[in-house]
Design an enzyme around this catalytic site. Structure first.
Site, short mmCIF file in Angstrom:
data_model
loop_
_atom_site.label_atom_id
_atom_site.label_comp_id
_atom_site.label_asym_id
_atom_site.label_seq_id
_atom_site.Cartn_x
_atom_site.Cartn_y
_atom_site.Cartn_z
N PHE A 7 0.83 -1.21 0.00
CA PHE A 7 0.00 0.00 0.00
C PHE A 7 0.86 1.25 0.00
O PHE A 7 1.63 1.49 0.95
CB PHE A 7 -0.90 0.03 1.24
CG PHE A 7 -2.07 -0.90 1.18
CD1 PHE A 7 -3.30 -0.47 0.68
CD2 PHE A 7 -1.94 -2.22 1.60
CE1 PHE A 7 -4.38 -1.34 0.61
CE2 PHE A 7 -3.02 -3.09 1.53
CZ PHE A 7 -4.24 -2.65 1.04
N ASP A 8 0.74 2.03 -1.07
CA ASP A 8 1.30 3.37 -1.03
C ASP A 8 0.63 4.13 0.12
O ASP A 8 -0.51 3.83 0.49
CB ASP A 8 1.04 4.08 -2.36
CG ASP A 8 1.52 5.50 -2.36
OD1 ASP A 8 2.69 5.73 -2.04
OD2 ASP A 8 0.70 6.40 -2.67
N VAL A 9 1.31 5.09 0.68
CA VAL A 9 0.80 5.75 1.89
C VAL A 9 0.22 7.12 1.60
O VAL A 9 -0.98 7.36 1.78
CB VAL A 9 1.91 5.83 2.96
CG1 VAL A 9 1.42 6.60 4.19
CG2 VAL A 9 2.37 4.43 3.34
#
Length: 222
Positions: A7-9
């Site tokens: 997951f990109d943040v």
């Protein structure tokens, strides 16, 4: 099938636009939104430039430099205290409303969840803890350990190495085009989170594996 999910943040799990409220108080509503957009665009541009020049620095430095650029562009004078307050906001931003339910569903379904960011592990860990979503993830994987930023294939390769995962069993989930395209070119599956109707995927002829408009849609799209 159970997958390893990266997951990109910033902009995917965490709502960077929440800083708009503070900017409106400082700059007024007419200037705040274009100022914020410039700040974010330059933040990413500076990380790309540093990656190309092989001049890595902490992502927070890119954020700081981008804020200074936005001030120059909009002829805005902020005190050191005001700048520090805005930069500190980047460390305590909230999660989007759909995030907790989505992570809960994915965790229950048996997928492996990792936060995967250009930000430092320390900064991202603090951010996720503040947003009360840290415990959903097995670990935080940061490009800082290889001194490089996404979308370099070096960083995606490091993710697989760190998580003992295979490309064909891994997904990158992001609202950022560069990340979706970068991971797809590297060989991972990718899910683009189109959070606004006017968001456009870069016309490179490279499409995400799936497009979702809310993270809660992800579990049924895997």
């Amino acid at each position: 099938m159970k997958y390893t999910l990266a997951f990109d943040v910033y902009g995917t799990l965490i709502n960077t636009s929440s800083v708009l409220v503070s900017l409106e108080k400082l700059l007024g509503k007419d200037t705040a939104k274009p100022f914020m957009d410039t700040w974010r665009d330059k933040q990413l541009e500076y990380s790309f430039r540093r990656g190309l020049m092989d001049k890595y620095t902490d992502f927070s430095i890119c954020t700081d430099n981008a804020l200074n650029f936005a001030c120059k562009k909009f002829n805005v004078t902020l005190s050191c205290e005001q700048k520090e307050a805005l930069l500190n906001e980047y460390t305590v931003l909230p999660a989007f409303d759909d995030v907790k339910d989505a992570l809960e569903d994915l965790k229950t379904a048996g997928h492996r969840l990792f936060a995967f960011s250009n930000g430092s592990k320390e900064a991202v860990t603090k951010l996720l803890k503040t947003a009360s979503i840290f415990n959903y993830f097995e670990d935080v994987i940061s490009g800082e350990n290889v001194k490089m930023f996404k979308p370099s294939p070096i960083v995606y390769d490091y993710f697989l190495e760190s998580t003992n995962a295979k490309k064909e069993e891994s997904w990158l989930i992001s609202s950022n085009n560069f990340d979706v395209i970068g991971s797809k070119m590297f060989g991972m599956h990718s899910a683009w989170v189109q959070r606004t109707p006017d968001a456009i995927m870069d016309p490179w002829g490279i499409e995400p594996t799936t497009t979702i408009h809310n993270l809660t849609e992800l579990v049924k799209n895997l």
